[in-house]
Design a protein around this motif. Structure first.
Motif, PDB file in Angstrom:
ATOM      1  N   ALA A 137      64.477   5.626 -38.095  1.00 58.39           N
ATOM      2  CA  ALA A 137      65.513   4.666 -38.472  1.00 58.39           C
ATOM      3  C   ALA A 137      66.899   5.201 -38.118  1.00 58.39           C
ATOM      4  O   ALA A 137      67.753   4.462 -37.612  1.00 58.39           O
ATOM      5  N   ALA A 138      67.124   6.479 -38.381  1.00 60.58           N
ATOM      6  CA  ALA A 138      68.409   7.087 -38.046  1.00 60.58           C
ATOM      7  C   ALA A 138      68.670   6.996 -36.542  1.00 60.58           C
ATOM      8  O   ALA A 138      69.778   6.677 -36.093  1.00 60.58           O
ATOM      9  N   HIS A 139      67.628   7.285 -35.773  1.00 59.58           N
ATOM     10  CA  HIS A 139      67.744   7.252 -34.315  1.00 59.58           C
ATOM     11  C   HIS A 139      68.043   5.839 -33.816  1.00 59.58           C
ATOM     12  O   HIS A 139      68.894   5.639 -32.944  1.00 59.58           O
ATOM     13  N   TYR A 140      67.352   4.856 -34.363  1.00 57.12           N
ATOM     14  CA  TYR A 140      67.533   3.473 -33.919  1.00 57.12           C
ATOM     15  C   TYR A 140      68.870   2.884 -34.364  1.00 57.12           C
ATOM     16  O   TYR A 140      69.460   2.060 -33.664  1.00 57.12           O
ATOM     17  N   LEU A 141      69.337   3.277 -35.543  1.00 55.67           N
ATOM     18  CA  LEU A 141      70.440   2.564 -36.193  1.00 55.67           C
ATOM     19  C   LEU A 141      71.768   3.314 -36.166  1.00 55.67           C
ATOM     20  O   LEU A 141      72.755   2.827 -36.719  1.00 55.67           O
ATOM     21  N   GLY A 142      71.808   4.479 -35.540  1.00 49.07           N
ATOM     22  CA  GLY A 142      73.073   5.202 -35.444  1.00 49.07           C
ATOM     23  C   GLY A 142      73.524   5.794 -36.758  1.00 49.07           C
ATOM     24  O   GLY A 142      74.728   5.865 -37.042  1.00 49.07           O
ATOM     25  N   VAL A 143      72.562   6.220 -37.584  1.00 52.01           N
ATOM     26  CA  VAL A 143      72.861   6.895 -38.845  1.00 52.01           C
ATOM     27  C   VAL A 143      72.447   8.351 -38.700  1.00 52.01           C
ATOM     28  O   VAL A 143      71.358   8.649 -38.191  1.00 52.01           O
ATOM     29  N   LYS A 144      73.274   9.269 -39.136  1.00 47.52           N
ATOM     30  CA  LYS A 144      72.948  10.688 -39.023  1.00 47.52           C
ATOM     31  C   LYS A 144      72.022  11.112 -40.156  1.00 47.52           C
ATOM     32  O   LYS A 144      72.313  10.885 -41.328  1.00 47.52           O
ATOM     33  N   ALA A 145      70.897  11.725 -39.792  1.00 45.33           N
ATOM     34  CA  ALA A 145      69.963  12.249 -40.788  1.00 45.33           C
ATOM     35  C   ALA A 145      70.334  13.688 -41.116  1.00 45.33           C
ATOM     36  O   ALA A 145      70.355  14.551 -40.241  1.00 45.33           O
ATOM     37  N   VAL A 146      70.638  13.948 -42.374  1.00 50.47           N
ATOM     38  CA  VAL A 146      70.981  15.300 -42.834  1.00 50.47           C
ATOM     39  C   VAL A 146      69.803  15.805 -43.666  1.00 50.47           C
ATOM     40  O   VAL A 146      69.521  15.276 -44.744  1.00 50.47           O
ATOM     41  N   THR A 147      69.091  16.803 -43.156  1.00 49.52           N
ATOM     42  CA  THR A 147      67.892  17.299 -43.814  1.00 49.52           C
ATOM     43  C   THR A 147      68.223  18.503 -44.684  1.00 49.52           C
ATOM     44  O   THR A 147      68.922  19.418 -44.251  1.00 49.52           O
ATOM     45  N   VAL A 148      67.690  18.505 -45.912  1.00 45.35           N
ATOM     46  CA  VAL A 148      67.884  19.635 -46.819  1.00 45.35           C
ATOM     47  C   VAL A 148      66.527  20.158 -47.258  1.00 45.35           C
ATOM     48  O   VAL A 148      65.555  19.408 -47.379  1.00 45.35           O
ATOM     49  N   SER A 149      66.461  21.465 -47.507  1.00 43.68           N
ATOM     50  CA  SER A 149      65.210  22.101 -47.909  1.00 43.68           C
ATOM     51  C   SER A 149      64.779  21.626 -49.294  1.00 43.68           C
ATOM     52  O   SER A 149      65.605  21.266 -50.138  1.00 43.68           O
ATOM     53  N   VAL A 150      63.463  21.649 -49.504  1.00 44.46           N
ATOM     54  CA  VAL A 150      62.908  21.311 -50.812  1.00 44.46           C
ATOM     55  C   VAL A 150      62.576  22.591 -51.567  1.00 44.46           C
ATOM     56  O   VAL A 150      62.633  23.701 -51.012  1.00 44.46           O
ATOM     57  N   ASP A 151      62.252  22.455 -52.839  1.00 43.46           N
ATOM     58  CA  ASP A 151      61.874  23.609 -53.648  1.00 43.46           C
ATOM     59  C   ASP A 151      60.657  24.293 -53.015  1.00 43.46           C
ATOM     60  O   ASP A 151      59.649  23.638 -52.744  1.00 43.46           O
ATOM     61  N   PRO A 152      60.698  25.608 -52.775  1.00 46.28           N
ATOM     62  CA  PRO A 152      59.608  26.277 -52.057  1.00 46.28           C
ATOM     63  C   PRO A 152      58.323  26.420 -52.856  1.00 46.28           C
ATOM     64  O   PRO A 152      57.278  26.721 -52.281  1.00 46.28           O
ATOM     65  N   ALA A 153      58.368  26.199 -54.162  1.00 46.65           N
ATOM     66  CA  ALA A 153      57.166  26.314 -54.983  1.00 46.65           C
ATOM     67  C   ALA A 153      56.511  24.955 -55.232  1.00 46.65           C
ATOM     68  O   ALA A 153      55.309  24.777 -55.041  1.00 46.65           O
ATOM     69  N   SER A 154      57.327  23.973 -55.624  1.00 49.08           N
ATOM     70  CA  SER A 154      56.773  22.653 -55.942  1.00 49.08           C
ATOM     71  C   SER A 154      56.828  21.697 -54.759  1.00 49.08           C
ATOM     72  O   SER A 154      56.125  20.690 -54.738  1.00 49.08           O
ATOM     73  N   PHE A 155      57.688  21.983 -53.773  1.00 56.46           N
ATOM     74  CA  PHE A 155      57.936  21.135 -52.614  1.00 56.46           C
ATOM     75  C   PHE A 155      58.541  19.790 -52.996  1.00 56.46           C
ATOM     76  O   PHE A 155      58.497  18.831 -52.228  1.00 56.46           O
TER      77      PHE A 155
END
Length: 479
Positions: A137-155
């Motif tokens: 959706a970000a690629h198609y719609l010109g929205v920047k996807a900002v990815t953040v890490s999840v909790d390494p134990a519970s995910f």
């Protein structure tokens, strides 16, 4: 391909189609843990009949086919009530989770074009477990996807990291209920509170769990709040063709009110023709999936779905406990639903997958990304119930065999050959040579995929994407 000069007989057509399917996954046998959600023959037949009855009706124009508008309104009304929405909640039927997600991102983008026109490059914050459809959706719609890490134990999503990523360009926060990869529900209430504080759009991706989780809650499971009962949740995507067992493609996108949903709608009068009004991505579309979804929901009924959920929950608990008893395997986290992911610290998981495939099981390999290692994923559905003992027995046997197999030799060689190479500039010729070394020739995959999966897992995600795009582009050539 050239079509038959004088046509083919009905018998010849279906003989050819049967021949084409001979190497497909045998999902009817209950040994496929992904992609197919099989409710059993009687439910399937009801869905097929309703699908066929509305096959020719076209959802392009609801004034021509008011039956489809009525079905869509009833399905959206069901979704709103199922997810604890009030009378203000509205929604639409879509072809699947990806379309629902694209529409939610489109609605958020257009909403903030009005609210905050100074934003030139809108951003949405995605936990690393958010579905790939958001990146599409970000690629198609010109929205920047900002990815953040999840909790390494519970995910689960880390609300603190999400908060740190919010900036002046942020318009949207995403949480999953549950995440596909690990089957855990993100802290939706915490994420929605952040969205309210900063006047942001909050989307709950409940494509996997939106239908089933309310039933698990009724069975006594501690399901976290994720739906419209949570203040600040703006929109929710929920698939019906997964754990509601309706024929594909059937999904819903729901909004807290019409003022939000209006940004989803596309209209066009700037051409010489009829004015187009689309409430989803597709224009022309068969009414079959919608009628089939309505028919299956009403055929199985609430009590029927609760009983399916009860049996599935028991199967999930048995499989989870069994995996924990197998030497060499490790659960990544305890799932909130029927999606189970596990790995090994001393056995190549891709060899385990290959060995299970040799025994007629389909289980899904997943590559490492962020703080999640390469692992094996199971999507457990109704047709898998009853196979738990044999699955676990074969899995334990395959771990023993996989432990004796060579580990990552080809991946190591290829990774070594790429040292010092500018991977961002890797050519298609280099990629095809690399894939040939892994056993991929003439667009066909080898019987065992461990070497190929090992190579892909060893590559950075951006290079992995380039390799896969090049390979698929080559695979889909003329026949």
């Amino acid at each position: 391909m050239e079509i038959a000069q004088n046509g083919m007989t009905r018998e010849a057509i279906f003989e050819r189609l049967a021949e084409l399917r001979k190497n497909d996954a045998r999902w009817q046998e209950g040994r496929t843990y992904g992609y197919i959600f099989n409710p059993g023959r009687d439910v399937t037949e009801v869905g097929k009949a309703a699908y066929s009855a509305f096959l020719a009706e076209n959802g392009l124009d609801f004034t021509v086919f008011p039956s489809l508008m009525q079905l869509e309104r009833e399905l959206a009304g069901f979704g709103a009530r199922h997810l604890q929405g009030d009378r203000q909640v509205v929604g639409n039927f879509t072809s699947g989770g990806t379309e629902s997600i694209i529409l939610a991102v489109k609605a958020a983008r257009d909403c903030y074009r009005e609210k905050r026109p100074e934003i030139r490059l809108p951003e949405m914050i995605l936990p690393a477990t958010a579905h790939a459809a958001f990146h599409k959706a970000a690629h198609y719609l010109g929205v920047k996807a900002v990815t953040v890490s999840v909790d390494p134990a519970s995910f689960r999503a880390d609300a603190g990291k999400v908060q740190e990523a919010i900036c002046d360009n942020t318009i949207m926060i995403v949480g999953s209920a549950p995440s596909y990869a690990h089957g855990v529900v993100d802290p939706i209430a915490d994420l929605a509170a952040l969205a309210q504080q900063r006047d942001l759009w909050m989307h709950t991706d409940a494509c996997m769990g939106g239908f089933l989780l309310p039933y698990f809650r009724r069975l006594g499971e501690p399901v976290p709040d994720f739906d419209f009962s949570v203040p600040g949740v703006t929109s929710i995507s929920v698939d019906l063709h997964k754990y509601a067992y309706t024929p594909k493609g059937a999904s819903l996108i729901l909004y807290r009110n019409k003022a939000l949903r209006k940004h989803q709608i596309f209209t066009c009068s700037h051409w010489i023709g009829y004015s187009i009004v689309n409430n989803a991505v597709q224009s022309s579309k068969s009414g079959g999936p919608m009628a089939a979804a309505w028919a299956v929901l009403n055929y199985v009924g609430d009590a029927g779905y609760l009983e399916i959920a009860r049996k599935k929950l028991a199967a999930v608990k048995k499989i989870v406990a069994g995996i924990q008893r197998i030497e060499g395997l490790r659960l990544l986290t305890h799932p909130d639903m029927s999606l189970v992911s596990f790995t090994s610290d001393d056995v190549n998981v891709f060899h385990i997958v290959d060995e299970m495939h040799q025994r007629g099981w389909y289980i899904q390999p997943s590559f490492s990304f962020d703080n999640s290692p390469a692992h094996i994923h199971l999507s457990i559905n109704a047709s898998n119930v009853g196979w738990e003992d044999e699955l676990l027995k074969n899995l334990a046997e395959c771990v023993v065999i996989a432990r004796r197999l060579p580990d990552g030799t080809l991946a190591g060689l290829i990774k070594g050959s790429l040292e010092g190479v500018d991977l961002s500039a890797i050519s298609e010729a280099d990629i095809m040579a690399m894939m040939a070394a892994a056993g991929v020739k003439n667009g066909e995959l080898p019987g065992r995929m461990a070497d190929i999966n090992g190579v892909l897992d060893a590559l950075p995600a951006a290079v992995r994407e380039k390799v896969l795009s090049t390979f698929v582009n080559d695979m889909f050539s003329q026949l």
